[in-house]
Design a protein around this motif. Structure first.
Motif, PDB file in Angstrom:
ATOM      1  N   ARG A   1       0.841  -1.210   0.000  1.00 41.50           N
ATOM      2  CA  ARG A   1       0.000   0.000   0.000  1.00 41.50           C
ATOM      3  C   ARG A   1       0.869   1.250   0.000  1.00 41.50           C
ATOM      4  O   ARG A   1       0.510   2.263  -0.595  1.00 41.50           O
ATOM      5  N   PHE A   2       2.030   1.175   0.652  1.00 43.89           N
ATOM      6  CA  PHE A   2       2.987   2.287   0.638  1.00 43.89           C
ATOM      7  C   PHE A   2       3.519   2.482  -0.788  1.00 43.89           C
ATOM      8  O   PHE A   2       3.689   3.602  -1.243  1.00 43.89           O
ATOM      9  N   ARG A   3       3.748   1.373  -1.487  1.00 45.02           N
ATOM     10  CA  ARG A   3       4.162   1.449  -2.895  1.00 45.02           C
ATOM     11  C   ARG A   3       3.100   2.182  -3.718  1.00 45.02           C
ATOM     12  O   ARG A   3       3.414   3.076  -4.508  1.00 45.02           O
ATOM     13  N   ALA A   4       1.852   1.795  -3.559  1.00 43.54           N
ATOM     14  CA  ALA A   4       0.764   2.423  -4.310  1.00 43.54           C
ATOM     15  C   ALA A   4       0.678   3.920  -4.005  1.00 43.54           C
ATOM     16  O   ALA A   4       0.478   4.738  -4.912  1.00 43.54           O
ATOM     17  N   PHE A   5       0.835   4.274  -2.726  1.00 49.73           N
ATOM     18  CA  PHE A   5       0.825   5.676  -2.316  1.00 49.73           C
ATOM     19  C   PHE A   5       1.915   6.444  -3.062  1.00 49.73           C
ATOM     20  O   PHE A   5       1.672   7.500  -3.643  1.00 49.73           O
ATOM     21  N   HIS A   6       3.137   5.910  -3.066  1.00 49.31           N
ATOM     22  CA  HIS A   6       4.251   6.619  -3.699  1.00 49.31           C
ATOM     23  C   HIS A   6       4.227   6.528  -5.218  1.00 49.31           C
ATOM     24  O   HIS A   6       4.666   7.471  -5.893  1.00 49.31           O
TER      25      HIS A   6
END
Length: 125
Positions: free
Chosen positions: A49-54
């Motif tokens: 989810r952090f990947r998707a955010f960034h």
């Protein structure tokens, strides 16, 4: 906070430089698997989810200027001016906490109002 050295400070510098360079893989390499990111748009938990955010943020950035980075071994603060497609200038601050040598959590602080105004004009796909 000591602003000259420390593990969190080193990670914060790497993190904000990776954001500026749209290097999502670098961001993930210094982040914990269970990283937590809290921002005006909500909270994400976990590396994917952090990947998707960034990934989303990287697509929006046209330029990013680092204004300040301060920290010590456990936490750091980064402040930057993000120029994005929807909003010409947004001052963003992030409080970063490090655990076991990895970015464990970040609290992203910015005025979301201009982004919300932009989103109101975008037609859904």
């Amino acid at each position: 906070m000591n602003n000259t050295n420390g593990k969190a400070l080193d990670i914060a510098r790497s993190y904000v430089n990776a954001i500026a360079n749209k290097d999502v893989e670098m961001i993930l390499s210094i982040s914990a698997e269970d990283v937590v990111c809290t921002s005006p748009i909500g909270q994400t938990k976990g590396i994917e989810r952090f990947r998707a955010f960034h990934d989303g943020f990287a697509r929006m950035i046209t330029n990013l200027t680092v204004l300040a980075v301060y920290g010590d071994d456990e936490q750091a603060v980064v402040v930057y001016d993000a120029e994005t497609h929807p909003v010409p200038h947004s001052i963003i601050a992030e409080l970063i906490k490090v655990k076991d040598g990895k970015l464990a959590c970040t609290n992203v602080i910015y005025d979301a109002t201009p982004f919300a105004s932009y989103m109101a004009t975008v037609q859904p796909h």
